[in-house]
Design a protein around this motif. Structure first.
Motif, PDB file in Angstrom:
ATOM      1  N   PHE A 128      -3.840 -60.650  88.918  1.00 44.81           N
ATOM      2  CA  PHE A 128      -2.600 -60.235  89.587  1.00 44.81           C
ATOM      3  C   PHE A 128      -1.407 -60.615  88.721  1.00 44.81           C
ATOM      4  O   PHE A 128      -1.330 -61.735  88.208  1.00 44.81           O
ATOM      5  CB  PHE A 128      -2.487 -60.906  90.951  1.00 44.81           C
ATOM      6  N   ASN A 129      -0.496 -59.677  88.541  1.00 40.08           N
ATOM      7  CA  ASN A 129       0.683 -59.918  87.723  1.00 40.08           C
ATOM      8  C   ASN A 129       1.926 -59.612  88.550  1.00 40.08           C
ATOM      9  O   ASN A 129       2.269 -58.449  88.745  1.00 40.08           O
ATOM     10  CB  ASN A 129       0.661 -59.052  86.462  1.00 40.08           C
ATOM     11  N   PRO A 130       2.610 -60.630  89.058  1.00 41.04           N
ATOM     12  CA  PRO A 130       3.787 -60.397  89.907  1.00 41.04           C
ATOM     13  C   PRO A 130       4.929 -59.722  89.174  1.00 41.04           C
ATOM     14  O   PRO A 130       5.826 -59.159  89.816  1.00 41.04           O
ATOM     15  CB  PRO A 130       4.166 -61.809  90.366  1.00 41.04           C
ATOM     16  N   ASN A 131       4.902 -59.761  87.833  1.00 43.41           N
ATOM     17  CA  ASN A 131       5.970 -59.107  87.078  1.00 43.41           C
ATOM     18  C   ASN A 131       5.907 -57.586  87.177  1.00 43.41           C
ATOM     19  O   ASN A 131       6.867 -56.907  86.800  1.00 43.41           O
ATOM     20  CB  ASN A 131       5.904 -59.529  85.603  1.00 43.41           C
ATOM     21  N   GLN A 132       4.774 -57.070  87.663  1.00 42.36           N
ATOM     22  CA  GLN A 132       4.638 -55.619  87.795  1.00 42.36           C
ATOM     23  C   GLN A 132       4.819 -55.154  89.241  1.00 42.36           C
ATOM     24  O   GLN A 132       4.369 -54.088  89.629  1.00 42.36           O
ATOM     25  CB  GLN A 132       3.272 -55.161  87.239  1.00 42.36           C
ATOM     26  N   ILE A 133       5.503 -55.998  90.017  1.00 41.23           N
ATOM     27  CA  ILE A 133       5.918 -55.626  91.368  1.00 41.23           C
ATOM     28  C   ILE A 133       7.415 -55.891  91.470  1.00 41.23           C
ATOM     29  O   ILE A 133       7.869 -57.037  91.331  1.00 41.23           O
ATOM     30  CB  ILE A 133       5.156 -56.420  92.440  1.00 41.23           C
ATOM     31  N   LYS A 134       8.195 -54.833  91.705  1.00 51.05           N
ATOM     32  CA  LYS A 134       9.649 -54.980  91.667  1.00 51.05           C
ATOM     33  C   LYS A 134      10.313 -54.153  92.771  1.00 51.05           C
ATOM     34  O   LYS A 134       9.897 -53.028  93.071  1.00 51.05           O
ATOM     35  CB  LYS A 134      10.194 -54.537  90.304  1.00 51.05           C
ATOM     36  N   ASN A 135      11.343 -54.810  93.349  1.00 52.90           N
ATOM     37  CA  ASN A 135      12.218 -54.130  94.314  1.00 52.90           C
ATOM     38  C   ASN A 135      11.431 -53.456  95.436  1.00 52.90           C
ATOM     39  O   ASN A 135      11.691 -52.319  95.803  1.00 52.90           O
ATOM     40  CB  ASN A 135      13.102 -53.105  93.592  1.00 52.90           C
ATOM     41  N   SER A 136      10.455 -54.165  95.992  1.00 52.96           N
ATOM     42  CA  SER A 136       9.605 -53.609  97.046  1.00 52.96           C
ATOM     43  C   SER A 136       9.548 -54.551  98.236  1.00 52.96           C
ATOM     44  O   SER A 136       9.805 -55.755  98.113  1.00 52.96           O
ATOM     45  CB  SER A 136       8.197 -53.338  96.512  1.00 52.96           C
ATOM     46  N   LYS A 137       9.175 -53.998  99.403  1.00 50.66           N
ATOM     47  CA  LYS A 137       9.103 -54.765 100.634  1.00 50.66           C
ATOM     48  C   LYS A 137       7.685 -54.672 101.195  1.00 50.66           C
ATOM     49  O   LYS A 137       7.057 -53.620 101.146  1.00 50.66           O
ATOM     50  CB  LYS A 137      10.110 -54.231 101.652  1.00 50.66           C
ATOM     51  N   PHE A 138       7.224 -55.780 101.761  1.00 46.97           N
ATOM     52  CA  PHE A 138       5.868 -55.864 102.274  1.00 46.97           C
ATOM     53  C   PHE A 138       5.892 -56.443 103.686  1.00 46.97           C
ATOM     54  O   PHE A 138       6.461 -57.512 103.921  1.00 46.97           O
ATOM     55  CB  PHE A 138       5.002 -56.745 101.373  1.00 46.97           C
ATOM     56  N   TYR A 139       5.265 -55.710 104.624  1.00 40.62           N
ATOM     57  CA  TYR A 139       5.210 -56.165 106.005  1.00 40.62           C
ATOM     58  C   TYR A 139       3.759 -56.129 106.488  1.00 40.62           C
ATOM     59  O   TYR A 139       2.941 -55.339 106.023  1.00 40.62           O
ATOM     60  CB  TYR A 139       6.058 -55.262 106.899  1.00 40.62           C
ATOM     61  N   GLY A 140       3.465 -56.971 107.486  1.00 34.54           N
ATOM     62  CA  GLY A 140       2.123 -57.017 108.022  1.00 34.54           C
ATOM     63  C   GLY A 140       1.149 -57.605 107.021  1.00 34.54           C
ATOM     64  O   GLY A 140       1.513 -58.415 106.160  1.00 34.54           O
ATOM     65  N   ASN A 141      -0.106 -57.210 107.115  1.00 41.10           N
ATOM     66  CA  ASN A 141      -1.165 -57.700 106.229  1.00 41.10           C
ATOM     67  C   ASN A 141      -1.362 -56.729 105.071  1.00 41.10           C
ATOM     68  O   ASN A 141      -1.725 -55.576 105.281  1.00 41.10           O
ATOM     69  CB  ASN A 141      -2.475 -57.845 107.005  1.00 41.10           C
ATOM     70  N   VAL A 142      -1.126 -57.205 103.892  1.00 37.46           N
ATOM     71  CA  VAL A 142      -1.227 -56.368 102.701  1.00 37.46           C
ATOM     72  C   VAL A 142      -2.186 -57.031 101.725  1.00 37.46           C
ATOM     73  O   VAL A 142      -2.096 -58.239 101.458  1.00 37.46           O
ATOM     74  CB  VAL A 142       0.155 -56.172 102.040  1.00 37.46           C
TER      75      VAL A 142
ATOM     76  N   ILE B 179       5.725 -51.248 101.764  1.00 35.86           N
ATOM     77  CA  ILE B 179       4.297 -51.238 102.073  1.00 35.86           C
ATOM     78  C   ILE B 179       4.059 -52.021 103.357  1.00 35.86           C
ATOM     79  O   ILE B 179       4.484 -53.178 103.480  1.00 35.86           O
ATOM     80  CB  ILE B 179       3.484 -51.871 100.920  1.00 35.86           C
ATOM     81  N   ILE B 180       3.345 -51.390 104.314  1.00 42.79           N
ATOM     82  CA  ILE B 180       3.066 -52.017 105.605  1.00 42.79           C
ATOM     83  C   ILE B 180       1.572 -51.899 105.888  1.00 42.79           C
ATOM     84  O   ILE B 180       1.016 -50.792 105.912  1.00 42.79           O
ATOM     85  CB  ILE B 180       3.863 -51.344 106.739  1.00 42.79           C
ATOM     86  N   ASN B 181       0.903 -53.046 106.060  1.00 40.06           N
ATOM     87  CA  ASN B 181      -0.521 -53.034 106.443  1.00 40.06           C
ATOM     88  C   ASN B 181      -1.351 -52.116 105.560  1.00 40.06           C
ATOM     89  O   ASN B 181      -1.965 -51.149 106.022  1.00 40.06           O
ATOM     90  CB  ASN B 181      -0.691 -52.575 107.897  1.00 40.06           C
ATOM     91  N   CYS B 182      -1.420 -52.401 104.291  1.00 37.48           N
ATOM     92  CA  CYS B 182      -2.171 -51.562 103.365  1.00 37.48           C
ATOM     93  C   CYS B 182      -3.095 -52.410 102.510  1.00 37.48           C
ATOM     94  O   CYS B 182      -2.880 -53.607 102.320  1.00 37.48           O
ATOM     95  CB  CYS B 182      -1.221 -50.785 102.455  1.00 37.48           C
ATOM     96  N   GLU B 183      -4.133 -51.754 102.013  1.00 37.73           N
ATOM     97  CA  GLU B 183      -5.001 -52.376 101.014  1.00 37.73           C
ATOM     98  C   GLU B 183      -4.922 -51.521  99.761  1.00 37.73           C
ATOM     99  O   GLU B 183      -5.394 -50.374  99.747  1.00 37.73           O
ATOM    100  CB  GLU B 183      -6.436 -52.479 101.513  1.00 37.73           C
ATOM    101  N   ILE B 184      -4.337 -52.073  98.730  1.00 32.06           N
ATOM    102  CA  ILE B 184      -4.078 -51.355  97.490  1.00 32.06           C
ATOM    103  C   ILE B 184      -5.210 -51.641  96.507  1.00 32.06           C
ATOM    104  O   ILE B 184      -5.577 -52.801  96.286  1.00 32.06           O
ATOM    105  CB  ILE B 184      -2.722 -51.784  96.881  1.00 32.06           C
ATOM    106  N   GLY B 185      -5.752 -50.585  95.892  1.00 36.91           N
ATOM    107  CA  GLY B 185      -6.855 -50.748  94.946  1.00 36.91           C
ATOM    108  C   GLY B 185      -6.390 -51.299  93.606  1.00 36.91           C
ATOM    109  O   GLY B 185      -5.213 -51.637  93.406  1.00 36.91           O
TER     110      GLY B 185
END
Length: 727
Positions: free
Chosen positions: A69-83, A109-115
């Motif tokens: 997992f690389n947090p530097n490749q997640i930007k300006n996004s919002k996450f709710y629920g279980n992701v 992103i809300i309640n998602c499982e990302i591959g």
């Protein structure tokens, strides 16, 4: 109208049924491996990096990730629920010149499982989704999944009322032949369901089998397979999308299942609105298509503003520009023109709708349209308008014009036209073979070539001579005999017998008009042309059908004449059966009836078991066809199979060689007419330009291929004759 509710922000994503439980929501095989995937909580350092990159979550404890997992490749996004977020590697994804870094950018992103290694960019709202690996999502406004998502299947959930169930109203505009769509539905399923509406027990069983195949529980997530690309789209709601699908610029996808694999990937393009349906493997849907309450079978296309509503379109079909409503269309249907219209019809495949053809919306009572039933090979010509109810035999070709009365055409391969000057209907039986052999044989061969199904465990019949058409020919022989007898001797009781005598005696010239009865719902005359020519043609075709089946079915290697006769004589008890076209598959009616009785008797618990019966019929079909061919010849010649000897078979095969040569010659001649016709050649400066534009006749690939077919047939037939001669 729905009410806008106001709830605490920290509850966003936590009001979902079965919250956080992904184990029972996987549909695609490509995503089921996630069941054993290991996730962990974010570290404090990763959370800090995410915050620095302008990301937000009301509770980072609900965001689980993998070790890669690389947090530097997640930007300006919002996450709710279980992701849950899969691997994010230092790579970018490249698809058709679209290059995007893996990660999540400017998205919610809300309640998602990302591959693994998804590239999610500018997805403004994504709720309750499971994505596969290496998925590209770019510039999408709305990706929602409702609590009672059904993905195009005709089911209801436990908290829903019956009126929420989606039906597809086929074959009839008044909704009296509805079916419940389901993932995996075949044209055969739709056909047997739309028939026998009076059999309430059978109809209830179809509904029961369909409903029992799906859970009534809510809370299933939408799912996107591996290597799917979706870009520049507005609304993607309640969907299952298979691997390698490519979707761009769509207005709406809602309540649909879209099948796709690497070898049969589906594409959906700009301006499309696809609602309440199932899309098969390898389909193409482009440019402003509207499809609502539908099933689009595998390797079919909808293009250029086509409208497919309350309809089923079979495999390997194309509809572009035009509108199709309340219709059940078997495989290999073609309809290309903006001003053609099809409504309330059952069209049994290998069909082609010309420009201006209007089949429907000509109400002839105080109610909705009736029905059109057209057997395979249906070809209404330019600007044809038909009146419901009407029925057409196989390979009916209809000449341009308005047909103001209901029609019941029982003779196959007929040309149907209106003699406006004399106000009468004209029927030319066997027209295709008599005047356009090129078209009828090419019709058979081109659909075989276009059948791109990867699993052909259901045998679709494309041959022009098959049990269904041969049985129509037998009925036509009786019709022609009756018509000739009644027209020449109108007061004789034995008109059919007299008609047969006249047809068999070439010394008797048929000079007067021959009239058909019970063909058109009017008082005007229906004239049968070419009575003797078509009568003799049909008998020739039955002989050739039997000969081709004998040569195809029997193993000629190391065979002796006695072996061949013994094999053929073993069918001495065979009788010519009735057959029915079930979604492009030709099946004995007695077998179909047994299937329906078994369904009512609870011998099938699901549609997969019923499909297995179709596959068994397919496996047995060549044997059934062979038996039908032998019994057809025995009936026509009045010579029982057990009495066939070497002389009989020799004559049959020798005649068939001549027939096959005639077929090839007519193919060549009917195409050559296009080169000899001065009205066709007048648009070219000279012959050389004509050959450049349309190709030289000598280079025609279909004619070349048919020459090989002729040579191969002669070779096999001569081997057979040599075996008989050396007995």
């Amino acid at each position: 109208m729905g009410k806008v509710n106001k709830l605490p922000l920290e509850k966003l994503g936590h009001d979902w049924v079965n919250e956080g439980n992904f184990n029972n929501k996987y549909h695609l095989e490509s995503n089921k491996k996630k069941l054993n995937k290991l996730y962990r909580n974010l570290s404090d350092t990763e959370v800090s990096t995410l915050l620095q990159n302008q990301n937000y979550s009301p509770n980072w404890e609900n965001i689980l990730v993998t070790d890669t997992f690389n947090p530097n490749q997640i930007k300006n996004s919002k996450f709710y629920g279980n992701v849950r977020i899969g691997n994010i590697s230092p790579f970018y994804l490249d698809y058709k010149d679209l290059k995007l870094p893996a990660g999540i950018y400017n998205s919610q992103i809300i309640n998602c499982e990302i591959g693994d290694d998804n590239a999610i960019h500018h997805v403004r709202y994504m709720s309750n989704y499971i994505t596969g690996d290496e998925v590209i999502l770019l510039n999408i406004n709305d990706m929602e999944t409702s609590k009672n998502a059904k993905f195009g299947n005709g089911i209801i959930k436990e908290d829903e009322s019956e009126d929420k169930r989606i039906w597809i109203e086929l074959c009839n505009e008044n909704g009296a032949r509805p079916i419940l769509p389901f993932d995996g539905m075949q044209a055969t399923d739709a056909y047997i369901w739309t028939r026998n509406r009076h059999d309430i027990a059978l109809q209830n069983k179809f509904k029961e089998i369909t409903s029992s195949a799906f859970s009534t529980k809510g809370g299933y997530y939408s799912e996107i397979g591996n290597q799917v690309v979706i870009k520049n789209s507005n609304m993607i709601n309640d969907v299952i999308i298979g691997d390698y699908a490519y979707i761009k610029g769509v207005n709406k996808l809602k309540n649909v299942t879209i099948h796709s694999t690497e070898t049969a990937f589906t594409q959906i393009g700009e301006g499309c609105e696809i609602v309440n349906g199932i899309v098969g493997y390898g389909c193409r849907i482009f440019y402003g298509v509207k499809a609502v309450r539908f099933i689009l079978s595998s390797f079919s296309q909808l293009k250029y503003g086509a409208r497919l509503i309350n309809s089923f379109l079979g495999d390997n079909s194309t509809i572009s520009c035009c509108e199709v409503l309340n219709s059940l269309l078997f495989p290999a249907h073609e309809q290309h023109h903006n001003n053609s219209f099809l409504c309330a019809a059952l069209v049994m495949g290998q069909s082609n709708m010309a420009a201006g053809a209007t089949i429907g919306s000509n109400h002839n009572s105080r109610s909705a349209d009736g029905e059109i039933i057209a057997k395979r090979g249906f070809w209404p010509g330019l600007c044809v308008s038909l009146k419901h109810n009407s029925k057409f035999a196989s390979y009916s070709l209809i000449v341009k014009g308005d047909f103001l009365y209901e029609l019941n055409i029982k003779i196959p391969f007929s040309l149907i036209s209106t003699d406006v000057q004399n106000d009468r209907l004209i029927i030319v039986p066997g027209y295709w073979f008599l005047y356009n052999m090129y078209a009828v044989i090419r019709n058979s061969k081109k659909f075989v070539a276009r059948d791109r199904r990867t699993m052909k465990n259901q045998y679709l019949e494309y041959d022009v001579l098959a049990p269904d058409t041969i049985n129509e020919i037998f009925e036509s022989l009786d019709i022609i005999e009756e018509a000739v007898g009644k027209s020449i001797y109108p007061n004789w009781a034995s008109s059919k017998a007299e008609g047969k005598k006249i047809l068999l005696d070439n010394q008797i010239k048929i000079s007067q008009d021959i009239y058909l009865e019970n063909v058109e719902n009017s008082k005007r005359k229906v004239v049968l042309l070419k009575a003797r020519e078509s009568y003799n043609l049909f008998k020739k075709l039955i002989h050739h059908y039997a000969a081709t089946q004998i040569l195809e079915h029997l193993d000629l290697e190391n065979s002796l004449a006695d072996d061949i006769l013994s094999k053929i004589h073993s069918y001495k008890n065979s009788k010519r059966k009735d057959f029915e076209n079930l979604g492009g598959q030709i099946v004995a009616k007695e077998d179909l009836q047994q299937l329906l009785e078994d369904i009512k008797a609870d011998k099938f618990s699901n549609w997969q078991e019923i499909h297995h019966q179709y596959h068994q019929w397919s496996a047995d079909y060549k044997e059934e066809k062979f038996a039908h061919a032998l019994s057809s010849l025995a009936e026509l010649t009045q010579n029982p199979i057990e009495q066939w000897d070497i002389t009989f078979l020799q004559k049959l095969i020798e005649e068939s060689i001549a027939t096959q040569q005639w077929i090839y010659d007519e193919i060549y001649k009917s195409r050559k007419k296009d080169y000899d016709n001065p009205f066709r050649s007048m648009v070219y400066e000279n012959e050389e330009e004509m050959n450049v534009v349309i190709g030289r006749l000598e280079d025609n690939s279909f004619i070349k291929e048919e020459k090989k077919v002729l040579d191969s047939y002669k070779e096999k037939a001569n081997i057979f004759l040599n075996i008989l001669a050396n007995s």
